[in-house]
Design an enzyme around this catalytic site. Structure first.
Site, PDB file in Angstrom:
ATOM      1  N   ARG A 119       0.852  -1.194   0.000  1.00  0.00           N
ATOM      2  CA  ARG A 119       0.000   0.000   0.000  1.00  0.00           C
ATOM      3  C   ARG A 119       0.890   1.247   0.000  1.00  0.00           C
ATOM      4  O   ARG A 119       0.612   2.236  -0.650  1.00  0.00           O
ATOM      5  CB  ARG A 119      -0.947   0.003   1.213  1.00  0.00           C
ATOM      6  CG  ARG A 119      -1.670   1.328   1.358  1.00  0.00           C
ATOM      7  CD  ARG A 119      -2.887   1.342   2.274  1.00  0.00           C
ATOM      8  NE  ARG A 119      -2.874   0.431   3.373  1.00  0.00           N
ATOM      9  CZ  ARG A 119      -2.140   0.572   4.491  1.00  0.00           C
ATOM     10  NH1 ARG A 119      -1.338   1.609   4.633  1.00  0.00           N
ATOM     11  NH2 ARG A 119      -2.208  -0.327   5.444  1.00  0.00           N
ATOM     12  N   TYR A 141     -16.362  16.723 -15.332  1.00  0.00           N
ATOM     13  CA  TYR A 141     -16.812  15.336 -15.332  1.00  0.00           C
ATOM     14  C   TYR A 141     -17.832  15.132 -14.206  1.00  0.00           C
ATOM     15  O   TYR A 141     -17.592  15.547 -13.066  1.00  0.00           O
ATOM     16  CB  TYR A 141     -15.589  14.416 -15.167  1.00  0.00           C
ATOM     17  CG  TYR A 141     -15.963  12.993 -14.892  1.00  0.00           C
ATOM     18  CD1 TYR A 141     -16.746  12.275 -15.800  1.00  0.00           C
ATOM     19  CD2 TYR A 141     -15.553  12.353 -13.741  1.00  0.00           C
ATOM     20  CE1 TYR A 141     -17.108  10.970 -15.548  1.00  0.00           C
ATOM     21  CE2 TYR A 141     -15.906  11.039 -13.483  1.00  0.00           C
ATOM     22  CZ  TYR A 141     -16.688  10.355 -14.382  1.00  0.00           C
ATOM     23  OH  TYR A 141     -17.050   9.070 -14.123  1.00  0.00           O
ATOM     24  N   ASP A 143      -7.182  19.045 -13.983  1.00  0.00           N
ATOM     25  CA  ASP A 143      -7.489  17.708 -14.492  1.00  0.00           C
ATOM     26  C   ASP A 143      -7.079  17.703 -15.967  1.00  0.00           C
ATOM     27  O   ASP A 143      -7.701  18.366 -16.803  1.00  0.00           O
ATOM     28  CB  ASP A 143      -8.996  17.436 -14.316  1.00  0.00           C
ATOM     29  CG  ASP A 143      -9.406  16.049 -14.800  1.00  0.00           C
ATOM     30  OD1 ASP A 143      -8.715  15.487 -15.658  1.00  0.00           O
ATOM     31  OD2 ASP A 143     -10.451  15.548 -14.324  1.00  0.00           O
ATOM     32  N   LYS A 193      -7.899   6.695 -19.105  1.00  0.00           N
ATOM     33  CA  LYS A 193      -8.202   7.203 -20.437  1.00  0.00           C
ATOM     34  C   LYS A 193      -6.957   7.138 -21.338  1.00  0.00           C
ATOM     35  O   LYS A 193      -6.487   6.063 -21.621  1.00  0.00           O
ATOM     36  CB  LYS A 193      -8.769   8.619 -20.300  1.00  0.00           C
ATOM     37  CG  LYS A 193      -9.896   8.713 -19.244  1.00  0.00           C
ATOM     38  CD  LYS A 193     -11.108   7.922 -19.634  1.00  0.00           C
ATOM     39  CE  LYS A 193     -12.130   7.618 -18.560  1.00  0.00           C
ATOM     40  NZ  LYS A 193     -12.274   8.375 -17.361  1.00  0.00           N
TER      41      LYS A 193
HETATM   42  C1  LIG Z   1     -12.095  14.385 -17.052  1.00  0.00           C
HETATM   43  C2  LIG Z   1     -12.236  13.239 -16.103  1.00  0.00           C
HETATM   44  N1  LIG Z   1     -11.766  13.360 -14.856  1.00  0.00           N
HETATM   45  C3  LIG Z   1     -11.885  12.348 -13.953  1.00  0.00           C
HETATM   46  C4  LIG Z   1     -12.508  11.164 -14.277  1.00  0.00           C
HETATM   47  C5  LIG Z   1     -12.627  10.067 -13.250  1.00  0.00           C
HETATM   48  O1  LIG Z   1     -11.696   9.053 -13.513  1.00  0.00           O
HETATM   49  P1  LIG Z   1     -11.934   7.499 -13.180  1.00  0.00           P
HETATM   50  O2  LIG Z   1     -13.121   7.052 -13.971  1.00  0.00           O
HETATM   51  O3  LIG Z   1     -10.645   6.877 -13.588  1.00  0.00           O
HETATM   52  O4  LIG Z   1     -12.185   7.419 -11.712  1.00  0.00           O
HETATM   53  C6  LIG Z   1     -13.014  10.997 -15.564  1.00  0.00           C
HETATM   54  C7  LIG Z   1     -13.697   9.747 -15.942  1.00  0.00           C
HETATM   55  O5  LIG Z   1     -14.379   9.668 -16.948  1.00  0.00           O
HETATM   56  C8  LIG Z   1     -12.874  12.067 -16.500  1.00  0.00           C
HETATM   57  O6  LIG Z   1     -13.361  11.965 -17.757  1.00  0.00           O
END
Ligand SMILES: Cc1ncc(COP(=O)(O)O)c(C=O)c1O
Length: 379
Positions: free
Chosen positions: A46, A98, A170, A195
């Site tokens: 961890r 998101y 992000d 992604k």
């Molecule tokens: C722009 C963005 N940020 C954060 C996330 C969250 O990531 P995760 O699905 O890996 O938890 C996503 C998921 O689609 C996203 O598109």
């Protein structure tokens, strides 16, 4: 090292035991000690794991940061950032972000006494008006999901620095290939590595990269104390993904442009959201801040009917109707009922996420096949 070399070699060393070129998948939870505390730098997975560490170093390298952290999902990475805060603190966030990030902010952290303000961030002055002495974090996504607005990272960094506020970006949609937020003054860069970084739709993971040692230590503490880490196999997969990030992104951008231009010229399409168009409201910032315009875009069929949008996504054959984005294969999504369903309708429509909006993650297949698929689906 330049970017394309960093994706392959950044932060990497050959395996000490046998010289393996790729780091072995250290599928172990614990490590033998000769005497209490007598170990080779690893005690418990961890806290540290050699495969995860190799990935974390690679992540730091491509983002021009000093410290990388990998988590079990993108949301786990965001969760770790929010745990830097205390009750009473305030956050200013992008309004079209998101849906899962919005849900984490409003349904989990609001209950612990953190206050969130959601605004359009195209104008950095608007942010300044919301700052109070309790504002501790600015959270931005750019390009935004799914409206493809582009936010001026450098301008917001200046506001954040002037007011001594942490600024996190992000970078999931753009990736370090297109923009490096730390170079533009951000303190934290976050990814849903699920992604483009993973790139093959076979892993769920999140990451953070920072430059400052004190901030990194706080985040490493949270990573270990809260425990939302990723496993060694997933770390290996994302490290493998990183090594082709630059070539994949180059093709995503080429195909993104071809699809965006096709849709914009189609009589059955009302509006296409893609920052590469000269008439996109943030095109100039995108040109300055990004190397290219990426493979993500959204569009609305003529007339803006929900039924038409559903018919189109159901008819697609090469594009798969699915959540997520950034894989080699093209995906289509209906944000209002899928990725952004957790945002109330009035709230989501304010930022343009209407019921007829379709989002595309343009993959790296032949652009002609993608265009033909859209042609037959639109009809
Ligand atoms: C722009 C963005 N940020 C954060 C996330 C969250 O990531 P995760 O699905 O890996 O938890 C996503 C998921 O689609 C996203 O598109």
């Amino acid at each position: 090292m330049k970017f394309n070399t960093k994706t392959i070699h950044g932060g990497q060393e050959h395996d000490k035991a046998y010289g393996a070129v790729m780091p072995p998948i250290y599928q172990t939870s614990t490590y033998a000690q000769t005497t209490p505390g007598g170990h080779k730098g690893y005690e418990y997975s961890r806290t540290h794991n050699p495969t995860r560490n190799a990935l974390e170093k690679g992540l730091a390298s491509i983002e021009n940061g000093n410290y990388g952290l990998a988590f079990g999902s993108g949301l786990a990475a965001i969760d770790a950032v929010l745990k830097l805060l205390s009750p009473g603190d305030e956050v200013i966030s992008t309004n079209d972000l998101y849906g899962g990030s919005y849900r984490l902010f409003t349904k989990i952290f609001e209950r612990f006494g953190i206050k969130f303000h959601f605004i359009g961030m195209e104008n950095a002055d608007h942010i300044e008006q919301l700052i109070t002495q309790n504002t501790k974090l600015i959270w931005a996504e750019t390009p935004t999901n799914p409206m493809m607005n582009v936010i001026d990272i450098e301008a917001i960094s200046k506001v954040a620095k002037k007011n001594n506020i942490l600024f996190a970006v992000d970078n999931t949609f753009a990736t370090a290939y297109l923009q490096q937020p730390l170079d533009l003054g951000a303190d934290i860069v976050m990814h849903s590595a699920t992604k483009y970084l993973g790139g093959h739709s076979d892993v769920v993971m999140g990451s953070l990269v920072v430059r400052d040692k004190e901030l990194a230590d706080k985040l490493y503490f949270i990573q270990n104390a809260s425990g939302a880490v990723c496993g060694p196999m997933d770390s290996f997969l994302v490290l493998r993904g990183l090594k082709t990030l630059h070539v994949r992104m180059q093709r995503h951008c080429e195909n993104g442009r071809a699809v965006a231009e096709f849709l914009a010229s189609h009589p059955g399409i009302e509006k296409v959201y893609w920052p590469g168009f000269e008439d996109h409201p943030n095109h100039e910032i995108a040109k300055r801040q990004m190397k290219d315009f990426g493979g993500m875009l959204s569009f609305i069929p003529k007339g803006g009917n929900y039924a038409d949008a559903i018919r189109i996504v159901e008819n697609l054959k090469v594009f798969t109707l699915a959540e997520s984005l950034g894989g080699v294969e093209s995906l289509a999504g209906h944000p209002a009922s899928m990725t952004h369903a957790s945002i109330p309708k009035e709230e989501r429509e304010k930022s343009g996420v209407v019921d007829s909006l379709i989002r595309l993650s343009v993959g790296i297949e032949d652009a002609e096949d993608l265009i033909n698929d859209l042609k037959q689906a639109i009809g």
